[in-house]
Motif scaffolding. Structure first.
Motif, PDB file in Angstrom:
ATOM      1  N   ARG A 181       0.870  -1.182   0.000  1.00  0.00           N
ATOM      2  CA  ARG A 181       0.000   0.000   0.000  1.00  0.00           C
ATOM      3  C   ARG A 181       0.909   1.236   0.000  1.00  0.00           C
ATOM      4  NH1 ARG A 181      -4.096  -0.624   4.768  1.00  0.00           N
ATOM      5  NH2 ARG A 181      -4.679  -2.417   3.519  1.00  0.00           N
ATOM      6  N   MET A 182       0.543   2.258  -0.758  1.00  0.00           N
ATOM      7  CA  MET A 182       1.371   3.472  -0.759  1.00  0.00           C
ATOM      8  C   MET A 182       1.413   4.067   0.651  1.00  0.00           C
ATOM      9  SD  MET A 182       2.729   3.455  -3.458  1.00  0.00           S
ATOM     10  CE  MET A 182       3.049   4.039  -5.067  1.00  0.00           C
ATOM     11  N   PHE A 183       2.570   4.627   1.027  1.00  0.00           N
ATOM     12  CA  PHE A 183       2.778   5.068   2.409  1.00  0.00           C
ATOM     13  C   PHE A 183       1.682   6.029   2.885  1.00  0.00           C
ATOM     14  CE2 PHE A 183       4.952   7.870   5.556  1.00  0.00           C
ATOM     15  CZ  PHE A 183       5.015   6.923   6.574  1.00  0.00           C
ATOM     16  N   VAL A 184       1.269   6.958   2.021  1.00  0.00           N
ATOM     17  CA  VAL A 184       0.260   7.931   2.459  1.00  0.00           C
ATOM     18  C   VAL A 184      -1.088   7.267   2.762  1.00  0.00           C
ATOM     19  CG1 VAL A 184       1.279   9.979   1.371  1.00  0.00           C
ATOM     20  CG2 VAL A 184      -0.277   8.541   0.048  1.00  0.00           C
ATOM     21  N   ASP A 185      -1.287   6.071   2.259  1.00  0.00           N
ATOM     22  CA  ASP A 185      -2.544   5.349   2.514  1.00  0.00           C
ATOM     23  C   ASP A 185      -2.434   4.381   3.701  1.00  0.00           C
ATOM     24  OD1 ASP A 185      -3.713   6.591   0.309  1.00  0.00           O
ATOM     25  OD2 ASP A 185      -2.889   5.081  -1.057  1.00  0.00           O
ATOM     26  N   THR A 186      -1.288   4.376   4.372  1.00  0.00           N
ATOM     27  CA  THR A 186      -1.132   3.483   5.539  1.00  0.00           C
ATOM     28  C   THR A 186      -1.471   4.253   6.813  1.00  0.00           C
ATOM     29  OG1 THR A 186       1.203   4.078   5.830  1.00  0.00           O
ATOM     30  CG2 THR A 186       0.713   2.188   4.402  1.00  0.00           C
ATOM     31  N   ILE A 207      23.942 -20.518  23.299  1.00  0.00           N
ATOM     32  CA  ILE A 207      25.151 -20.042  23.999  1.00  0.00           C
ATOM     33  C   ILE A 207      25.635 -21.111  24.977  1.00  0.00           C
ATOM     34  CG2 ILE A 207      25.962 -18.362  25.735  1.00  0.00           C
ATOM     35  CD1 ILE A 207      24.244 -16.243  24.203  1.00  0.00           C
ATOM     36  N   GLU A 208      24.692 -21.728  25.689  1.00  0.00           N
ATOM     37  CA  GLU A 208      25.057 -22.792  26.633  1.00  0.00           C
ATOM     38  C   GLU A 208      25.749 -23.944  25.913  1.00  0.00           C
ATOM     39  OE1 GLU A 208      21.776 -23.353  29.455  1.00  0.00           O
ATOM     40  OE2 GLU A 208      22.535 -25.404  29.648  1.00  0.00           O
ATOM     41  N   LYS A 209      25.291 -24.230  24.692  1.00  0.00           N
ATOM     42  CA  LYS A 209      25.875 -25.329  23.894  1.00  0.00           C
ATOM     43  C   LYS A 209      27.147 -24.897  23.177  1.00  0.00           C
ATOM     44  CE  LYS A 209      22.939 -28.958  23.545  1.00  0.00           C
ATOM     45  NZ  LYS A 209      23.154 -30.349  23.182  1.00  0.00           N
ATOM     46  N   LYS A 210      27.367 -23.581  23.132  1.00  0.00           N
ATOM     47  CA  LYS A 210      28.493 -23.006  22.383  1.00  0.00           C
ATOM     48  C   LYS A 210      28.477 -23.402  20.906  1.00  0.00           C
ATOM     49  CE  LYS A 210      31.737 -21.382  25.752  1.00  0.00           C
ATOM     50  NZ  LYS A 210      30.632 -20.765  26.438  1.00  0.00           N
ATOM     51  N   SER A 211      27.281 -23.509  20.346  1.00  0.00           N
ATOM     52  CA  SER A 211      27.182 -23.711  18.900  1.00  0.00           C
ATOM     53  C   SER A 211      25.777 -23.375  18.431  1.00  0.00           C
ATOM     54  CB  SER A 211      27.539 -25.151  18.514  1.00  0.00           C
ATOM     55  OG  SER A 211      26.432 -25.986  18.646  1.00  0.00           O
ATOM     56  N   GLY A 212      25.701 -22.956  17.206  1.00  0.00           N
ATOM     57  CA  GLY A 212      24.387 -22.653  16.641  1.00  0.00           C
ATOM     58  C   GLY A 212      24.510 -21.835  15.381  1.00  0.00           C
ATOM     59  N   LEU A 213      23.391 -21.740  14.726  1.00  0.00           N
ATOM     60  CA  LEU A 213      23.345 -21.121  13.412  1.00  0.00           C
ATOM     61  C   LEU A 213      22.004 -20.420  13.293  1.00  0.00           C
ATOM     62  CD1 LEU A 213      25.017 -21.173  10.883  1.00  0.00           C
ATOM     63  CD2 LEU A 213      24.024 -23.379  10.331  1.00  0.00           C
ATOM     64  N   MET A 214      22.045 -19.126  13.030  1.00  0.00           N
ATOM     65  CA  MET A 214      20.791 -18.400  12.810  1.00  0.00           C
ATOM     66  C   MET A 214      20.761 -17.957  11.356  1.00  0.00           C
ATOM     67  SD  MET A 214      20.510 -16.164  16.278  1.00  0.00           S
ATOM     68  CE  MET A 214      20.488 -16.986  17.880  1.00  0.00           C
ATOM     69  N   ILE A 215      19.655 -18.248  10.699  1.00  0.00           N
ATOM     70  CA  ILE A 215      19.502 -17.847   9.296  1.00  0.00           C
ATOM     71  C   ILE A 215      18.216 -17.035   9.225  1.00  0.00           C
ATOM     72  CG2 ILE A 215      19.318 -18.622   6.892  1.00  0.00           C
ATOM     73  CD1 ILE A 215      20.571 -21.350   7.980  1.00  0.00           C
ATOM     74  N   ASN A 216      18.364 -15.760   8.936  1.00  0.00           N
ATOM     75  CA  ASN A 216      17.220 -14.852   8.974  1.00  0.00           C
ATOM     76  C   ASN A 216      16.776 -14.493   7.559  1.00  0.00           C
ATOM     77  OD1 ASN A 216      17.396 -14.902  11.788  1.00  0.00           O
ATOM     78  ND2 ASN A 216      18.975 -13.311  11.762  1.00  0.00           N
ATOM     79  N   ILE A 217      15.472 -14.570   7.340  1.00  0.00           N
ATOM     80  CA  ILE A 217      14.958 -14.282   5.998  1.00  0.00           C
ATOM     81  C   ILE A 217      14.613 -12.798   5.927  1.00  0.00           C
ATOM     82  CG2 ILE A 217      13.337 -14.939   4.192  1.00  0.00           C
ATOM     83  CD1 ILE A 217      15.258 -17.227   5.166  1.00  0.00           C
ATOM     84  N   GLY A 218      15.543 -12.051   5.352  1.00  0.00           N
ATOM     85  CA  GLY A 218      15.341 -10.613   5.144  1.00  0.00           C
ATOM     86  C   GLY A 218      14.585 -10.392   3.856  1.00  0.00           C
ATOM     87  N   SER A 219      15.025  -9.428   3.083  1.00  0.00           N
ATOM     88  CA  SER A 219      14.391  -9.179   1.780  1.00  0.00           C
ATOM     89  C   SER A 219      15.233  -8.204   0.988  1.00  0.00           C
ATOM     90  CB  SER A 219      12.999  -8.589   1.983  1.00  0.00           C
ATOM     91  OG  SER A 219      12.449  -8.214   0.734  1.00  0.00           O
ATOM     92  N   ASP A 220      15.259  -8.409  -0.326  1.00  0.00           N
ATOM     93  CA  ASP A 220      15.876  -7.413  -1.203  1.00  0.00           C
ATOM     94  C   ASP A 220      15.218  -6.055  -0.991  1.00  0.00           C
ATOM     95  OD1 ASP A 220      17.873  -8.711  -2.507  1.00  0.00           O
ATOM     96  OD2 ASP A 220      16.876  -8.796  -4.457  1.00  0.00           O
ATOM     97  N   ALA A 221      13.919  -6.089  -0.680  1.00  0.00           N
ATOM     98  CA  ALA A 221      13.182  -4.830  -0.472  1.00  0.00           C
ATOM     99  C   ALA A 221      13.823  -4.003   0.634  1.00  0.00           C
ATOM    100  CB  ALA A 221      11.720  -5.132  -0.131  1.00  0.00           C
ATOM    101  N   GLY A 222      14.381  -4.662   1.626  1.00  0.00           N
ATOM    102  CA  GLY A 222      15.037  -3.967   2.733  1.00  0.00           C
ATOM    103  C   GLY A 222      16.435  -3.493   2.374  1.00  0.00           C
ATOM    104  N   ARG A 223      16.947  -3.907   1.215  1.00  0.00           N
ATOM    105  CA  ARG A 223      18.271  -3.476   0.776  1.00  0.00           C
ATOM    106  C   ARG A 223      18.167  -2.320  -0.213  1.00  0.00           C
ATOM    107  NH1 ARG A 223      22.164  -8.428  -0.673  1.00  0.00           N
ATOM    108  NH2 ARG A 223      23.612  -7.238   0.604  1.00  0.00           N
ATOM    109  N   VAL A 224      17.130  -2.369  -1.071  1.00  0.00           N
ATOM    110  CA  VAL A 224      17.056  -1.359  -2.144  1.00  0.00           C
ATOM    111  C   VAL A 224      15.802  -0.492  -2.086  1.00  0.00           C
ATOM    112  CG1 VAL A 224      18.461  -2.732  -3.727  1.00  0.00           C
ATOM    113  CG2 VAL A 224      15.981  -2.986  -3.790  1.00  0.00           C
ATOM    114  N   GLY A 225      14.792  -0.888  -1.291  1.00  0.00           N
ATOM    115  CA  GLY A 225      13.545  -0.113  -1.215  1.00  0.00           C
ATOM    116  C   GLY A 225      12.559  -0.513  -2.292  1.00  0.00           C
ATOM    117  N   ASN A 226      11.290  -0.497  -1.925  1.00  0.00           N
ATOM    118  CA  ASN A 226      10.203  -0.842  -2.858  1.00  0.00           C
ATOM    119  C   ASN A 226       9.065   0.150  -2.666  1.00  0.00           C
ATOM    120  OD1 ASN A 226      10.882  -3.070  -4.310  1.00  0.00           O
ATOM    121  ND2 ASN A 226       9.580  -4.490  -3.201  1.00  0.00           N
ATOM    122  N   PRO A 227       8.524   0.717  -3.725  1.00  0.00           N
ATOM    123  CA  PRO A 227       7.342   1.558  -3.527  1.00  0.00           C
ATOM    124  C   PRO A 227       6.179   0.692  -3.062  1.00  0.00           C
ATOM    125  CG  PRO A 227       7.755   1.197  -5.878  1.00  0.00           C
ATOM    126  CD  PRO A 227       8.903   0.589  -5.148  1.00  0.00           C
ATOM    127  N   GLY A 228       5.360   1.214  -2.195  1.00  0.00           N
ATOM    128  CA  GLY A 228       4.211   0.447  -1.681  1.00  0.00           C
ATOM    129  C   GLY A 228       4.587  -0.486  -0.558  1.00  0.00           C
TER     130      GLY A 228
END
Ligand code: NDP
Length: 254
Positions: free
Chosen positions: A100-105, A133-154
């Protein structure tokens, strides 16, 4: 290249595992041998993904939970630890978007987007991190978005939530490296066959988007899940704090 069985004996927790990209990630990690906790709000959809995992001979656990409810998140994570073990892999995938366009949010929509996409991500990360941390091992994989890197209208506020998630992931990567925990992000471009944006990509809009992509097609949930599989594999052992776009070449950020 990740191999079948590479994650056997490992536990994975995937938020937003009931549909779209999250479902594909659950199936991918289960095929690699992980026991997968499938977390989302809709019980029937979560149970269905667990049955799909089990039909392929894998192990899954249905975890009905709203990531915006911190008390529910901590209880759900405790249940995963009791029933499957401490997650070695956390995939923060749950997310919403309203184009939705920002002015309509309005303020209510801004707060909803921030609550699910950013606070929800913080809540699950905060509940899981002490166990890793207690196990001293782990892997976090976060699903971001290209939109958060370059911007998207709406998509103004959505872009902000995803940029926040990706910046936070880098800070977490620096904090958690000392505990043997790595944190990376996958930033999908336009992905079809999900509930999030399918209506938006239908017809002419989808065709226009596909023509803008150098590889000339929209992505699939499996395109994203396979890259999550790579980040979860031993081949990615020296990667942390990274953001990888999965977008058919749409953004090519250096
Ligand atoms: P879908 O709408 O298909 O799936 C979203 C998932 O998040 C569902 O499993 C939903 O399950 C879950 N979810 C939503 N709100 C909550 C909540 N409050 N608590 C727990 N789970 C929740 O979307 P996609 O598969 O397309 O999106 C997955 C991720 O990928 C999102 O973070 C999205 O921002 C990102 N992404 C998607 C792109 C695309 O083009 N599709 C592009 C770039 C990034 P339930 O309703 O059962 O709770």
């Amino acid at each position: 290249m990740s191999d079948a069985g590479e994650l056997s004996g490992r536990v994975a927790l995937v938020t937003g595992g009931s549909a779209g990209i999250g479902r594909a990630i659950c199936l991918k990690l289960a095929r690699l041998g992980a026991a997968v906790a499938v977390m989302a709000r809709r019980e029937s959809a979560v149970v269905k993904v667990v049955s799909e995992i089990e039909a392929e001979g894998g192990k899954g656990l249905a975890v009905v939970c709203d990531v915006t409810d911190y008390a529910a998140v901590t209880a759900a994570v405790d249940r995963v630890v009791v029933e499957l073990g401490v997650p070695y892999i956390l995939v923060n995938n749950a997310g919403i978007d309203v184009v939705r366009m920002f002015v309509d949010t309005d303020e209510a929509l801004w707060r909803r987007l921030v609550d699910v996409n950013y606070i929800g991500f913080l809540a699950v990360t905060h509940a899981v991190a002490p166990k890793m941390i207690e196990k001293k091992s782990g892997l976090m994989i976060n699903i971001g978005s290209d939109a958060g890197r370059v911007g998207n209208p709406g998509d103004v506020v959505y872009c902000g939530t995803k940029a926040a998630m990706m910046a936070t992931s880098k800070a977490l990567a620096r904090e958690f490296a000392r505990y043997g925990i790595r944190v990376n992000c996958v930033a999908p471009g336009p992905i079809r066959d999900t509930e999030l944006l399918d209506a938006f990509y239908e017809g002419e809009m989808g065709e226009k988007m596909a023509n803008m992509v150098p590889l000339r097609r929209l992505g699939t949930p499996e395109d994203v899940a396979d890259v999550v599989g790579f980040f979860a594999s031993e081949d990615a052992r020296y990667l942390t704090g990274q953001i990888l776009s999965v977008d058919g070449g749409l953004t090519m950020i250096s």
